[in-house]
Design a protein around this motif. Structure first.
Motif, mmCIF file in Angstrom:
data_model
loop_
_atom_site.group_PDB
_atom_site.id
_atom_site.type_symbol
_atom_site.label_atom_id
_atom_site.label_comp_id
_atom_site.label_asym_id
_atom_site.label_seq_id
_atom_site.Cartn_x
_atom_site.Cartn_y
_atom_site.Cartn_z
ATOM 1 N N THR A 22 19.844 22.889 -19.308
ATOM 2 C CA THR A 22 19.558 22.977 -17.879
ATOM 3 C C THR A 22 19.261 24.428 -17.533
ATOM 4 O O THR A 22 19.583 25.351 -18.299
ATOM 5 N N LEU A 23 18.680 24.626 -16.380
ATOM 6 C CA LEU A 23 18.384 25.983 -15.926
ATOM 7 C C LEU A 23 19.669 26.794 -15.788
ATOM 8 O O LEU A 23 19.701 27.976 -16.113
ATOM 9 N N LYS A 24 20.739 26.152 -15.357
ATOM 10 C CA LYS A 24 22.039 26.828 -15.227
ATOM 11 C C LYS A 24 22.536 27.283 -16.600
ATOM 12 O O LYS A 24 23.013 28.410 -16.750
ATOM 13 N N PHE A 34 22.127 32.550 -11.597
ATOM 14 C CA PHE A 34 21.319 31.341 -11.442
ATOM 15 C C PHE A 34 20.387 31.428 -10.243
ATOM 16 O O PHE A 34 19.213 31.069 -10.336
ATOM 17 N N GLN A 35 20.885 31.918 -9.123
ATOM 18 C CA GLN A 35 20.053 31.993 -7.923
ATOM 19 C C GLN A 35 18.901 32.965 -8.117
ATOM 20 O O GLN A 35 17.777 32.706 -7.684
ATOM 21 N N SER A 38 16.396 31.170 -10.332
ATOM 22 C CA SER A 38 15.729 30.134 -9.543
ATOM 23 C C SER A 38 14.702 30.744 -8.592
ATOM 24 O O SER A 38 13.569 30.273 -8.500
ATOM 25 N N ASN A 39 15.090 31.800 -7.898
ATOM 26 C CA ASN A 39 14.174 32.483 -6.975
ATOM 27 C C ASN A 39 12.968 33.059 -7.710
ATOM 28 O O ASN A 39 11.840 32.974 -7.229
ATOM 29 N N LEU A 41 11.621 32.026 -10.523
ATOM 30 C CA LEU A 41 10.729 30.942 -10.914
ATOM 31 C C LEU A 41 9.953 30.420 -9.707
ATOM 32 O O LEU A 41 8.749 30.184 -9.792
ATOM 33 N N GLN A 42 10.623 30.285 -8.574
ATOM 34 C CA GLN A 42 9.953 29.813 -7.367
ATOM 35 C C GLN A 42 8.902 30.816 -6.897
ATOM 36 O O GLN A 42 7.850 30.413 -6.408
ATOM 37 N N ILE A 48 11.633 23.713 -8.477
ATOM 38 C CA ILE A 48 12.835 23.166 -9.094
ATOM 39 C C ILE A 48 13.439 22.194 -8.087
ATOM 40 O O ILE A 48 14.016 22.611 -7.085
ATOM 41 N N GLU A 51 19.034 21.262 -9.256
ATOM 42 C CA GLU A 51 19.629 22.364 -10.000
ATOM 43 C C GLU A 51 19.987 21.991 -11.432
ATOM 44 O O GLU A 51 20.023 22.844 -12.306
ATOM 45 N N ILE A 58 11.525 20.497 -15.937
ATOM 46 C CA ILE A 58 10.934 21.464 -15.003
ATOM 47 C C ILE A 58 9.493 21.745 -15.423
ATOM 48 O O ILE A 58 8.589 21.758 -14.596
#
Length: 86
Positions: A22-24, A34-35, A38-39, A41-42, A48, A51, A58
């Protein structure tokens, strides 16, 4: 060692290992918040939706190659672990 490094095989083995994570789990593996991951990648137009999505899902959902996502993650890891100059 006087042997050439066969990067293609290593690449395939690496991608096989991370595609089911997982991404986590990947964030933890690379010591990236993680944030932040995630940011990042976005910001690179990677959506995504959940989570707990695995990297392969993905990639599929975003019509990307797993290797492309891995390079984005690795780039963030290198930037975060490099000493700041100035």
């Amino acid at each position: 060692l006087k042997k050439d490094i066969k990067h293609t095989n290593n690449k395939e083995e690496l991608l096989e290992q991370i595609k089911k994570k997982t991404l986590k789990e990947i964030a933890d593996m690379f010591h990236i918040d993680f944030q932040t991951l995630s940011n990042n990648l976005q910001n690179n137009q990677i959506i995504i939706s959940q989570e707990d999505m695995k990297l392969k899902d993905i990639a599929k959902e975003n019509s990307k190659d797993i290797y492309q996502l891995f390079i984005l993650i690795l780039t963030l890891h290198v930037k975060n672990s490099s000493p700041k100059k100035g």
